[in-house]
Design an enzyme around this catalytic site. Structure first.
Site, PDB file in Angstrom:
ATOM      1  N   GLU A   1       0.226  -5.467  18.701  1.00  0.00           N
ATOM      2  CA  GLU A   1       0.466  -4.314  18.477  1.00  0.00           C
ATOM      3  C   GLU A   1      -0.358  -3.501  17.343  1.00  0.00           C
ATOM      4  O   GLU A   1       0.299  -3.068  16.295  1.00  0.00           O
ATOM      5  CB  GLU A   1       2.049  -3.833  18.162  1.00  0.00           C
ATOM      6  CG  GLU A   1       2.963  -4.566  19.333  1.00  0.00           C
ATOM      7  CD  GLU A   1       4.409  -4.342  18.792  1.00  0.00           C
ATOM      8  OE1 GLU A   1       5.241  -3.917  19.505  1.00  0.00           O
ATOM      9  OE2 GLU A   1       4.596  -4.562  17.419  1.00  0.00           O
TER      10      GLU A   1
ATOM     11  N   ARG B   1      -1.252   8.466   1.563  1.00  0.00           N
ATOM     12  CA  ARG B   1      -1.304   7.154   1.346  1.00  0.00           C
ATOM     13  C   ARG B   1      -1.692   6.416   0.033  1.00  0.00           C
ATOM     14  O   ARG B   1      -1.216   5.629  -0.700  1.00  0.00           O
ATOM     15  CB  ARG B   1      -2.457   6.470   2.593  1.00  0.00           C
ATOM     16  CG  ARG B   1      -1.772   6.514   3.879  1.00  0.00           C
ATOM     17  CD  ARG B   1      -2.639   5.388   4.952  1.00  0.00           C
ATOM     18  NE  ARG B   1      -2.406   4.295   4.144  1.00  0.00           N
ATOM     19  CZ  ARG B   1      -3.258   3.601   3.820  1.00  0.00           C
ATOM     20  NH1 ARG B   1      -4.547   3.873   3.611  1.00  0.00           N
ATOM     21  NH2 ARG B   1      -3.108   2.096   3.657  1.00  0.00           N
TER      22      ARG B   1
ATOM     23  N   TYR C   1       0.919   4.497  -1.692  1.00  0.00           N
ATOM     24  CA  TYR C   1       0.761   3.079  -1.577  1.00  0.00           C
ATOM     25  C   TYR C   1      -0.229   2.604  -2.449  1.00  0.00           C
ATOM     26  O   TYR C   1      -0.847   1.236  -2.519  1.00  0.00           O
ATOM     27  CB  TYR C   1       0.159   2.523  -0.144  1.00  0.00           C
ATOM     28  CG  TYR C   1       1.266   2.877   1.109  1.00  0.00           C
ATOM     29  CD1 TYR C   1       2.513   2.741   0.965  1.00  0.00           C
ATOM     30  CD2 TYR C   1       0.608   3.753   2.050  1.00  0.00           C
ATOM     31  CE1 TYR C   1       3.374   2.805   2.230  1.00  0.00           C
ATOM     32  CE2 TYR C   1       1.393   3.974   3.222  1.00  0.00           C
ATOM     33  CZ  TYR C   1       2.715   3.625   3.332  1.00  0.00           C
ATOM     34  OH  TYR C   1       3.427   3.744   4.396  1.00  0.00           O
TER      35      TYR C   1
ATOM     36  N   CYS D   1       0.679  20.953  -6.062  1.00  0.00           N
ATOM     37  CA  CYS D   1       1.274  21.076  -7.509  1.00  0.00           C
ATOM     38  C   CYS D   1       1.798  19.837  -7.844  1.00  0.00           C
ATOM     39  O   CYS D   1       3.202  19.831  -7.973  1.00  0.00           O
ATOM     40  CB  CYS D   1       2.206  22.198  -7.815  1.00  0.00           C
ATOM     41  SG  CYS D   1       1.303  23.636  -7.104  1.00  0.00           S
ATOM     42  N   GLU D   2       1.114  18.854  -8.233  1.00  0.00           N
ATOM     43  CA  GLU D   2       1.408  17.331  -8.348  1.00  0.00           C
ATOM     44  C   GLU D   2       0.414  16.605  -8.860  1.00  0.00           C
ATOM     45  O   GLU D   2      -0.462  16.609  -8.117  1.00  0.00           O
ATOM     46  CB  GLU D   2       2.000  17.022  -6.864  1.00  0.00           C
ATOM     47  CG  GLU D   2       2.147  15.603  -6.945  1.00  0.00           C
ATOM     48  CD  GLU D   2       3.541  15.058  -7.238  1.00  0.00           C
ATOM     49  OE1 GLU D   2       4.459  15.573  -7.148  1.00  0.00           O
ATOM     50  OE2 GLU D   2       3.245  13.821  -7.701  1.00  0.00           O
TER      51      GLU D   2
END
Ligand SMILES: *Cc1c(COP(=O)(O)O)cnc(C)c1O
Length: 463
Positions: free
Chosen positions: A320, A360, A364, A391-392
């Site tokens: 898969e 991502r 991660y 805003c981060e």
């Protein structure tokens, strides 16, 4: 775990971690074929092109940010997987990596099957003409409504994830007068990551039924008793972005062990084994993924060897891949908005997207690469961090990369290998609009998922 999660913002002075792969490349304008879709190149004037169309034209016509997908490359990768596994095995594309109706049609034409894990994915697949019998339905909490829809549609397999679900699916199938083909997802105590894997007896995660303590064997016992179910095989999925095949070896050994126990107890040899996805791709020049034919050969040898040892007929294998089909086929095209040098540290390059189109890196600690796309440059390398407009402070697209020192607002930059888990995980954070997916092939570009509009936002907000 995530370096970007510090509430006070990013740490200072971590210019580059020690032993980091990154050194200024010999040529900042070069394109490493490993990380780019196959038709990507630079034209005579130095502009990045894909499928014969340059990114300046794409930006003009479709705006930025945009995911630009190389259809030729997608089809070639899908075909490579299909061909590598031949007629003795099935390839299910994991729709969660990126799903759209155009993608479903390409998969259908290239002979791949499709994994879905929600009603939304199922609807997309069916509406684009994927035959239901080539769809597998996954997930650890499928609703009764989703199960009923899947059974009614006639999906080829439902992958059962818990004891409750065994009963639930059996009941629904029976009430519809059907016998549903199912696999049982087991956890084999193998957790695989890029270059290593951990094998334990137990696995502490939400998916699947543990092999440990005879739980999977008990699940098989129950499934075999229920009229609504036809148990066809065992499913195992061990991780993601895997390069090292030895995790699959341990997983296959343990799954075949279960098949043997089933044969000994019930006199039944289950005809299928699904080894899941998780095969890695190159996000940076440091990554060396294997080709589909090598993976197919390795997996089929492992299963054959284990089955011979257990004196079992070799079951039909399925795999898969999601990321390994679609990941390398697309890049994200951004326009540079601001360039902010911080002396002695790095230069912050702000683009018109960010964590809403690629979560991502924040989620991660994923690594990406980036190039100046709208032109070439003779300027020297500038240690850069590509950040978004949210805003981060953890809103980082490419944590560490070298871009030319003359980079300026209005330049286009391109981040490769964003075909998987970027658009499919995109959000509306800060009410930023999700970018379109533009498919390019043989000199033609077309939108396959359109850009979100402010009207779309207001339509959901009913006041
Ligand atoms: C996510 C997932 C995949 C696909 O993983 P990739 O890393 O994209 O190959 C395959 N099978 C299952 C069950 C999954 O959950």
């Amino acid at each position: 775990m995530s370096r970007s999660a510090h509430p006070a913002g990013p740490r200072h002075a971590d210019v580059l971690p020690e032993g980091h792969y990154l050194a200024p490349p010999a040529d900042l304008n070069a394109l490493d074929a490993k990380v780019w879709a196959q038709t990507v190149t630079r034209d005579e004037s130095g502009v990045l092109t894909v499928g014969g169309i340059d990114v300046k034209r794409l930006a003009e016509e479709f705006g930025t940010p945009a995911y630009i997908l190389d259809e030729t490359d997608f089809r070639a990768r899908a075909r490579a997987w299909r061909t590598a596994f031949g007629s003795d095995a099935d390839v299910f594309y994991a729709g969660k990596a990126f799903l759209s109706r155009a993608v479903v049609r390409w998969l259908n034409e290239e002979g791949l099957n499709l994994d879905v894990c929600s009603g939304g994915e199922l609807t997309t697949a069916l509406s684009a003409g994927m035959p239901a019998e080539r769809i597998a339905f996954h997930g650890n909490n499928k609703s009764a409504e989703e199960i009923e829809r899947a059974v009614r549609a006639g999906v080829g397999r439902i992958v059962l994830d818990s004891f409750l679900e065994i009963v639930r699916v059996a009941h629904i199938a029976q009430s519809l007068g059907k016998r549903q083909r199912v696999q049982i997802r087991v956890t084999v105590g193998v957790e695989a990551h890029t270059h290593e894997f951990i094998a334990t007896a137990h696995e502490d995660q939400k998916f699947g039924i543990p092999l440990a303590d005879g739980q999977a064997a008990e699940a098989v016992r129950r499934a075999l008793q229920l009229d609504g179910l036809e148990l066809t095989g065992i499913h195992s999925h061990i991780g993601s972005q895997i390069f090292d095949m030895s995790g699959f070896e341990v997983a296959a050994h343990r799954v075949v062990g279960l098949l043997k126990d089933i044969r000994d107890e019930h006199g039944v040899e289950l005809p299928e084994i699904d080894l899941g996805g998780g095969l890695g791709i190159a996000y940076t020049s440091d990554d060396d993924p294997r080709e589909p034919h090598e993976i197919a050969k390795a997996l089929s040898e492992i299963v054959t060897r284990e089955c011979e040892a257990a004196k079992l007929r070799t079951p039909r294998i399925s795999v898969e891949p999601g990321r390994a089909v679609v990941g390398p086929t697309a890049f994200t095209l951004y326009e540079v908005g601001t360039v902010k040098p911080l002396d002695g540290l790095r230069t912050y390059v702000s683009v018109d997207g960010g964590m809403s189109d690629n979560i991502r890196t924040a989620l991660y600690d994923a690594e990406y690469s980036v190039v100046l796309a709208s032109r070439t440059s003779d300027a020297g390398p500038m240690l850069s961090r590509v950040v978004g407009k949210h805003c981060e402070s953890g809103d980082i697209v490419v944590r560490d990369a070298f871009l030319p020192a003359d980079l300026a607002p209005g330049d286009l930059i391109a981040v490769p290998a964003t075909g998987a888990y970027c658009r499919s995980m995109a959000s509306n954070y800060n009410h930023v609009l999700r970018p379109p997916v533009v498919a390019v092939k043989d000199g033609e570009a077309r939108v396959i998922v359109r850009r979100e509009t402010e009207e779309d936002l207001l339509r959901l907000d009913v006041g």
